[in-house]
Design an enzyme around this catalytic site. Structure first.
Site, PDB file in Angstrom:
ATOM      1  N   GLN A 176      -2.945   3.217   5.320  1.00 53.60           N
ATOM      2  CA  GLN A 176      -3.702   2.186   4.607  1.00 53.60           C
ATOM      3  C   GLN A 176      -3.411   0.811   5.196  1.00 53.60           C
ATOM      4  O   GLN A 176      -2.360   0.583   5.784  1.00 53.60           O
ATOM      5  CB  GLN A 176      -3.345   2.205   3.119  1.00 53.60           C
ATOM      6  CG  GLN A 176      -3.766   3.481   2.422  1.00 53.60           C
ATOM      7  CD  GLN A 176      -3.276   3.522   0.983  1.00 53.60           C
ATOM      8  OE1 GLN A 176      -2.106   3.310   0.716  1.00 53.60           O
ATOM      9  NE2 GLN A 176      -4.181   3.807   0.059  1.00 53.60           N
ATOM     10  N   VAL A 179       0.872  -1.175   0.000  1.00 56.08           N
ATOM     11  CA  VAL A 179       0.000   0.000   0.000  1.00 56.08           C
ATOM     12  C   VAL A 179       0.904   1.219   0.000  1.00 56.08           C
ATOM     13  O   VAL A 179       2.070   1.144   0.370  1.00 56.08           O
ATOM     14  CB  VAL A 179      -0.976   0.026   1.215  1.00 56.08           C
ATOM     15  CG1 VAL A 179      -2.020  -1.062   1.092  1.00 56.08           C
ATOM     16  CG2 VAL A 179      -0.219  -0.078   2.524  1.00 56.08           C
ATOM     17  N   SER A 180       0.355   2.360  -0.403  1.00 57.27           N
ATOM     18  CA  SER A 180       1.185   3.553  -0.579  1.00 57.27           C
ATOM     19  C   SER A 180       1.468   4.334   0.698  1.00 57.27           C
ATOM     20  O   SER A 180       2.488   4.982   0.804  1.00 57.27           O
ATOM     21  CB  SER A 180       0.532   4.497  -1.589  1.00 57.27           C
ATOM     22  OG  SER A 180       0.491   3.877  -2.850  1.00 57.27           O
ATOM     23  N   SER A 181       0.557   4.304   1.653  1.00 61.96           N
ATOM     24  CA  SER A 181       0.776   5.119   2.850  1.00 61.96           C
ATOM     25  C   SER A 181       0.584   4.317   4.121  1.00 61.96           C
ATOM     26  O   SER A 181      -0.082   3.283   4.121  1.00 61.96           O
ATOM     27  CB  SER A 181      -0.166   6.331   2.853  1.00 61.96           C
ATOM     28  OG  SER A 181      -1.485   5.908   3.093  1.00 61.96           O
TER      29      SER A 181
END
Length: 193
Positions: A13, A8-10
């Protein structure tokens, strides 16, 4: 053996849904990380997963964009897996499976389409920003560092490394703002014609 990779990007999340899908599809080991997918640089769990797989293994992800967002990165990663004798599979996009000829073709086409969509999105964003600037609405990101405070601390004789620590920023940021301050001062001192 099927090895999973989740991303996931952050940090806000959750990886839980990807873990569930990968486990349900037979992954015996899952590598996961919370990192941006714009580049493969700095994605340690991805590197660990590729190092871990052996001849005959398959690396699985839930969606193609979990692995790579550019065709160049995608092809480099697939080439590394192929060199090791490994396959690649995307669980939620069932046509993508490099252990089959059709899957290889599908992967190439979808990778190109994904990069094309990302380019279009970037162009639209750039157009929107230009339009907002022309209308005087867009001001850009607000400065995150108080440059006046850096100048005050420097004038008090505090070294840049200490300023960086005290302000919670990198030394490079302090030096960049110091350089900007010195350039601005030189312009102010330039005699009028």
């Amino acid at each position: 053996m099927i090895i999973g990779y989740a991303r996931v990007s952050s940090s806000s999340q959750s990886l839980e849904v990807q873990h569930e899908h990968l486990t349900a599809s037979g992954c015996v080991k899952i590598f996961a990380e919370k990192r941006s997918g714009r580049s493969v640089e700095g994605r340690e769990a991805l590197g660990d997963a590729i190092d871990f797989v052996r001849d005959g293994d398959v690396l699985a992800v839930t969606r193609l964009d979990r692995l790579a967002r550019s065709v160049v990165d995608l092809h480099r990663l697939i080439e590394r897996l192929t060199t090791k004798g490994c396959g690649f599979r995307v669980i939620q996009q069932s046509g993508i499976d490099t252990t089959t000829s059709t899957g290889k073709l599908t992967l190439s086409i979808l990778g190109a389409v994904a990069e094309f969509e990302a380019d279009i999105r970037r162009d639209r964003q750039r157009d929107g920003i230009e339009r907002a600037k022309a209308n005087g609405v867009y001001r850009g990101r607000q400065p995150s560092i108080d440059t006046a405070r850096i100048g005050t601390l420097m004038a008090a004789g505090i070294p840049p490394a200490t300023i960086a620590r005290e302000m919670g920023v990198g030394r490079a940021s302090v030096y960049r703002h110091l350089n900007k301050l010195s350039v601005d001062c030189r312009h102010d001192m330039t005699p009028a014609p």
